[in-house]
Enzyme design. Structure first.
Site, PDB file in Angstrom:
ATOM      1  N   TYR A 145       0.370  22.004 -49.325  1.00 39.64           N
ATOM      2  CA  TYR A 145      -1.091  21.951 -49.218  1.00 39.64           C
ATOM      3  C   TYR A 145      -1.847  21.739 -50.532  1.00 39.64           C
ATOM      4  O   TYR A 145      -2.755  20.929 -50.600  1.00 39.64           O
ATOM      5  CB  TYR A 145      -1.571  23.243 -48.552  1.00 39.64           C
ATOM      6  CG  TYR A 145      -3.062  23.452 -48.526  1.00 39.64           C
ATOM      7  CD1 TYR A 145      -3.901  22.557 -47.865  1.00 39.64           C
ATOM      8  CD2 TYR A 145      -3.645  24.539 -49.164  1.00 39.64           C
ATOM      9  CE1 TYR A 145      -5.284  22.751 -47.852  1.00 39.64           C
ATOM     10  CE2 TYR A 145      -5.021  24.737 -49.147  1.00 39.64           C
ATOM     11  CZ  TYR A 145      -5.827  23.842 -48.490  1.00 39.64           C
ATOM     12  OH  TYR A 145      -7.171  24.033 -48.473  1.00 39.64           O
TER      13      TYR A 145
ATOM     14  N   GLY B  10      -9.531  23.802 -58.190  1.00 37.11           N
ATOM     15  CA  GLY B  10     -10.560  24.814 -58.398  1.00 37.11           C
ATOM     16  C   GLY B  10     -11.898  24.167 -58.638  1.00 37.11           C
ATOM     17  O   GLY B  10     -12.006  23.262 -59.467  1.00 37.11           O
TER      18      GLY B  10
ATOM     19  N   CYS C  28      -5.987  27.615 -59.906  1.00 39.71           N
ATOM     20  CA  CYS C  28      -6.628  26.959 -61.026  1.00 39.71           C
ATOM     21  C   CYS C  28      -5.800  25.770 -61.493  1.00 39.71           C
ATOM     22  O   CYS C  28      -4.624  25.649 -61.186  1.00 39.71           O
ATOM     23  CB  CYS C  28      -6.789  27.957 -62.163  1.00 39.71           C
ATOM     24  SG  CYS C  28      -7.740  29.409 -61.677  1.00 39.71           S
TER      25      CYS C  28
ATOM     26  N   ASN D  26      -3.060  29.678 -65.285  1.00 36.52           N
ATOM     27  CA  ASN D  26      -3.067  29.478 -63.834  1.00 36.52           C
ATOM     28  C   ASN D  26      -2.070  30.455 -63.219  1.00 36.52           C
ATOM     29  O   ASN D  26      -0.907  30.461 -63.621  1.00 36.52           O
ATOM     30  CB  ASN D  26      -2.652  28.032 -63.511  1.00 36.52           C
ATOM     31  CG  ASN D  26      -2.321  27.804 -62.043  1.00 36.52           C
ATOM     32  OD1 ASN D  26      -1.445  27.026 -61.720  1.00 36.52           O
ATOM     33  ND2 ASN D  26      -2.999  28.484 -61.147  1.00 36.52           N
ATOM     34  N   GLY D  27      -2.513  31.259 -62.253  1.00 29.14           N
ATOM     35  CA  GLY D  27      -1.570  32.147 -61.576  1.00 29.14           C
ATOM     36  C   GLY D  27      -2.102  33.556 -61.452  1.00 29.14           C
ATOM     37  O   GLY D  27      -3.309  33.786 -61.495  1.00 29.14           O
TER      38      GLY D  27
END
Ligand code: SF4
Length: 487
Positions: free
Chosen positions: A274, A59, A33, A134-135
């Site tokens: 990435y 996302g 996210c 996020n996570g």
């Protein structure tokens, strides 16, 4: 990915088309996210919109913004892309001087409208708060069961709601003290943004797995997952939020830092390989430069390969291919033409067309590669299904030899820190040796970047490389091992 192409329908009312989802994220390792928060004198909705737009690569399932004008919260959340959801009319309704935003790829919690963030809640005496995350909270199930046993009522299946309940029950006198107390119970990899009153807060887990940066421009403070979000609103990059740190930002006092006890730095290596945009900065390094350095080291470890040209699998393979070509003294060609518009269009898939999903997005140059010995550079190899299709398409274009070069070591372990990787049984490098993979993919040769070379390219800041080594942070992994994951 189990998507029935034949059943695909046009994107309607903000619901993303399944084919669109496939072609945006062709790898079976997915973006996490993206989060942002802004404190300003006024008019934050458009700034949040631009920040989320810049973070869209993290996302695409859903997005949301919640603003606070001192009395009321103003919110808009929906499935789909930022640009499709936040029209000028919607942005005009999002009034306030602080606000938070979120773009979501669902790892934990599943696809449900109640899981779209930011979440809003009330904590006396601090009033109305918003929270975006996020996570992956690795002990979320245990915490949730404990909270439910003592009367907490959950409205979603998201990990983030666990943080809300912990914060609401914490006892400290200040919001920072309560945040500290709440997050001490949480294990895992996370970055959070929070708004309260006229302030925004940002924090990262003690290992610093997931990113969060601070930006500033006249009359505005901003927190965002990546610095590319600051660039789009012309904000100056101030610094990263440090592992275990809580920062408080407001227009009167600027930055106030509350330092916590950090653990060995474990920033996710995959952010640099990435996930992150090449124009983002982490630890004073441009992601593009790191990827180019990866390509250079890949070439240094591969000096006996005879080839005519280097091409990249777009997008993150591109700087790696430049680095490889420069170090090897080989020309770098475009290789593939990418169609950037397929994700926004309804396309009726034809089941008769082989490798349709790949060719929908990437088409090899028909003449330039014919009879060439080609180095194909990709950032990573996960299941190998997409690579197999790409190599088959290349072979069908008359490429004479295909030497696949991967800008990371073999992925042999799943991620438990918030990145949605397949189970080990589906990781090709965990199941097959290099010679077998070569045969499976149809490559003439295959080489990976070595782990020492990866560390050299990433630089001195400590990085998590557990998906290549299996060396998880023990105190986190032991907890996960005892409980099944949601997704
Ligand atoms: Fe990133 Fe891999 Fe570590 Fe997960 S295990 S945080 S994907 S480096």
């Amino acid at each position: 990915m189990a998507v029935g192409y034949g059943a695909c329908k046009p994107a309607v009312a903000g619901i993303a088309c399944p084919v669109s989802a496939v072609v945006r994220t062709m790898k079976s390792i997915r973006e996490e996210c993206g989060i942002a928060a802004i404190a300003a004198n006024e008019g934050i909705a458009r700034y949040l919109y631009y920040c989320l737009h810049a973070l869209q690569h993290r996302g695409q399932e859903a997005c949301g913004v919640v603003c606070f004008d001192g009395k009321k919260l103003h919110s808009h959340k929906n499935f789909g892309l930022v640009s499709d959801n936040f029209t000028p009319a919607v942005l005009n309704t999002l009034r306030g001087h602080v606000g938070a935003g979120h773009v979501r790829y669902s790892t934990q919690g599943g696809r449900d409208v109640t899981n779209i963030q930011p979440f809003a809640f009330s904590v006396p005496p601090f009033g109305l708060l918003t929270l975006a995350h996020n996570g992956n909270i690795t002990n979320a199930r245990v915490l949730r069961r404990t909270l439910e046993a003592t009367g907490a009522i959950f409205r979603s299946s998201s990990d983030t709601e666990v943080c809300m309940h912990l914060l609401a029950r914490a006892q400290g006198e200040t919001l920072v003290a309560r945040l500290r107390e709440a997050m001490q119970q949480v294990k895992g990899a996370y970055a959070l943004v929070l708004t309260a009153g006229d302030k925004i807060y940002g924090l990262r887990d003690p290992f610093g797995f997931r990113p969060l940066v601070i930006g500033k421009k006249q009359n505005l403070w901003v927190l965002a997952s990546e610095s590319c979000a600051l660039d789009l609103i012309d904000a100056e990059f101030v610094r990263e939020v440090r592992p275990a740190e809580i920062v408080q930002l407001d227009m009167q006092t600027g930055i106030t830092s509350f330092v916590g006890t950090a653990k060995p730095s474990s920033f996710c290596a995959f952010e640099l390989i990435y996930f992150a945009r090449p124009d983002s900065l982490f630890a004073d390094q441009e992601v593009y430069a790191v990827r180019k350095a990866i390509g250079e080291r890949l070439a240094s470890e591969d000096q006996d390969t005879q080839a005519d040209v280097v091409i990249a699998v777009p997008d993150s393979g591109v700087p790696m291919a430049f680095g490889y070509g420069e170090r090897a003294g080989l020309p770098v060609a475009a290789g593939f033409m990418r169609n950037h518009y397929v994700g926004r269009t309804f396309i009726h898939p034809d089941q008769q067309i082989r490798d349709f999903a790949v060719r929908l997005k990437l088409n090899p140059l028909p003449r330039s590669l014919k009879n060439q010995r080609v180095i194909v550079v990709d950032d990573s190899l996960v299941r190998g299904t997409t690579a197999k299709k790409i190599l088959r398409v290349l072979r069908n274009r008359g490429v004479q030899a295909i030497h696949l070069r991967i800008g990371s070591p073999p992925i042999t372990h799943s991620c438990f820190y918030g990145v949605d990787t397949p189970d080990r049984s589906q990781l090709i490098a965990a199941q097959q040796d290099t010679a077998q993979i070569c045969r499976t993919l149809g490559a003439d040769s295959l080489r990976y970047l070595s782990l020492p070379a990866l560390h050299q390219a990433l630089g001195d800041a400590g990085h998590c490389t557990a998906c290549f080594t299996g060396n998880y942070r023990e105190d986190i992994f032991q907890k996960i091992a005892k409980q099944p994951r949601d997704g």
